[in-house]
Design an enzyme around this catalytic site. Structure first.
Site, PDB file in Angstrom:
ATOM      1  N   PRO A 131       0.817  -1.214   0.000  1.00 44.39           N
ATOM      2  CA  PRO A 131       0.000   0.000   0.000  1.00 44.39           C
ATOM      3  C   PRO A 131       0.851   1.264   0.000  1.00 44.39           C
ATOM      4  CG  PRO A 131      -0.840  -1.583   1.589  1.00 44.39           C
ATOM      5  CD  PRO A 131       0.473  -2.115   1.109  1.00 44.39           C
ATOM      6  N   GLU A 132       0.459   2.225  -0.821  1.00 44.77           N
ATOM      7  CA  GLU A 132       1.142   3.506  -0.874  1.00 44.77           C
ATOM      8  C   GLU A 132       0.363   4.533  -0.055  1.00 44.77           C
ATOM      9  OE1 GLU A 132       2.442   4.510  -4.859  1.00 44.77           O
ATOM     10  OE2 GLU A 132       2.670   2.393  -5.387  1.00 44.77           O
ATOM     11  N   LYS A 156       3.777   5.845   4.466  1.00 42.03           N
ATOM     12  CA  LYS A 156       3.243   4.490   4.352  1.00 42.03           C
ATOM     13  C   LYS A 156       3.028   3.841   5.714  1.00 42.03           C
ATOM     14  CE  LYS A 156       5.668   3.716  -0.038  1.00 42.03           C
ATOM     15  NZ  LYS A 156       6.619   2.837  -0.757  1.00 42.03           N
ATOM     16  N   ARG A 180      13.160  -1.614  -8.108  1.00 35.57           N
ATOM     17  CA  ARG A 180      11.749  -1.803  -8.419  1.00 35.57           C
ATOM     18  C   ARG A 180      11.524  -1.823  -9.917  1.00 35.57           C
ATOM     19  NH1 ARG A 180       8.040  -1.043  -4.318  1.00 35.57           N
ATOM     20  NH2 ARG A 180       6.719  -2.055  -5.837  1.00 35.57           N
TER      21      ARG A 180
END
Length: 314
Positions: free
Chosen positions: A2-3, A50, A301
């Site tokens: 989750p951001e 976050k 990423r």
């Protein structure tokens, strides 16, 4: 994982329980003595990037939501309905287990100072499929690798004297003395410091590295990174020092606007429709490139970009 917008929604799910006393505790967590939360009052709920922070105290202690909690509650009330579910609602397929492990290992830059040690604040850092549910449990929407339809097991369940409950899934929990994260680095905070963020973007590093540096862009994750680089028409490996100030200003505007719109859409129950994240073509029909980028020895990423819309800057 989750951001920022997703964790903000989690905070809104917890805020109605502020002031209530925990009547019963459950969950699968082995690192946290969940019974210690019995008979405590939930005193506050805050979000920083976050991370979600919940404050607990004696049932007879003082309480009251913070100014930021009040602002978030106001945002939910202005033309939006209260979210009924706490799923993170991320677009596309989930991150791989390797990505999940890497991000948890490199999440230290998001941790508040003094996060270790005793305290009355419980810090939540969510992993893959991490979520918060209010007055409902998460149900399986697909079979697992064994072909079983097993419902996810919450790490923590807080039952309150009012009869309601909160369930927390796939998260790391840690007691801390206070949520000392810097709100000036939070892209969704009213205190976000644009000047400091611009200074960070001007460093001679690939711009996609800087955007994920939680010291300056707390709450900004891989989805936001990919989308705003496309919106600003910037190649992910372009060094910030090579970009004009106007380009960096536009990128920062995209970061704030995209994150805010994602949050507001979540509060309205609307999903995210990415333009390049996990896509094969950009909206103009150009084929996308995909690569794994990150600093040497650091977290890497997946990145999607359009070579035609986001040309390389040499």
């Amino acid at each position: 994982m989750p951001e920022g917008p997703s964790v903000r929604k989690f905070q809104l799910l917890t805020s109605p329980f502020v002031g209530q006393v925990v009547a019963k505790v459950g969950g699968s967590s082995r690192k946290l003595s969940v019974n210690d939360l019995n008979a405590l009052r939930l005193q506050d709920s805050q979000v920083h990037g976050k991370n979600l922070f919940l404050a607990f105290g004696a049932a007879q202690g003082p309480l009251g939501p913070t100014a930021e909690a009040a602002v978030l509650q106001g945002e939910a009330a202005c033309g939006t309905r209260s979210p009924a579910q706490g799923g993170q609602g991320q677009a596309g397929a989930p991150h791989s287990q390797d990505e999940e492990l890497q991000e948890l290992q490199h999440s230290g830059s998001e941790a508040p100072d003094g996060a270790e040690g005793p305290g009355n604040w419980l810090r939540f850092h969510f992993g893959m499929f991490g979520s918060v549910r209010a007055n409902e449990f998460s149900r399986a929407n697909r079979a697992n690798k064994r072909g079983d339809w097993k419902d996810p097991v919450p790490r923590l369940v807080l039952h309150f004297e009012s009869g309601g409950f909160l369930a927390f899934y796939n998260c790391q929990m840690l007691w801390c003395s206070s949520p000392r994260a810097d709100p000036t680095s939070d892209i969704l905070s009213v205190e976000f410091h644009r000047g400091r963020a611009l200074s960070a973007l001007r460093a001679p590093n690939p711009i996609c590295y800087t955007l994920l540096d939680q010291r300056y862009f707390s709450g900004l994750g891989n989805i936001i990174k990919n989308e705003i680089l496309y919106l600003a028409r910037i190649h992910p490996l372009t060094k910030g020092s090579l970009l004009a100030l106007s380009d960096l200003e536009r990128l920062l505007d995209c970061a704030v606007q995209f994150s805010s719109e994602w949050l507001h859409n979540k509060l309205r129950g609307q999903g995210l429709h990415p333009q390049v994240y996990q896509k094969e073509q950009c909206p103009l029909g150009h084929p996308l490139m995909k690569g794994t980028f990150g600093p040497s020895g650091g977290f890497k990423r997946l990145t999607w970009w359009c070579p035609q819309c986001q040309p390389a800057v040499l």
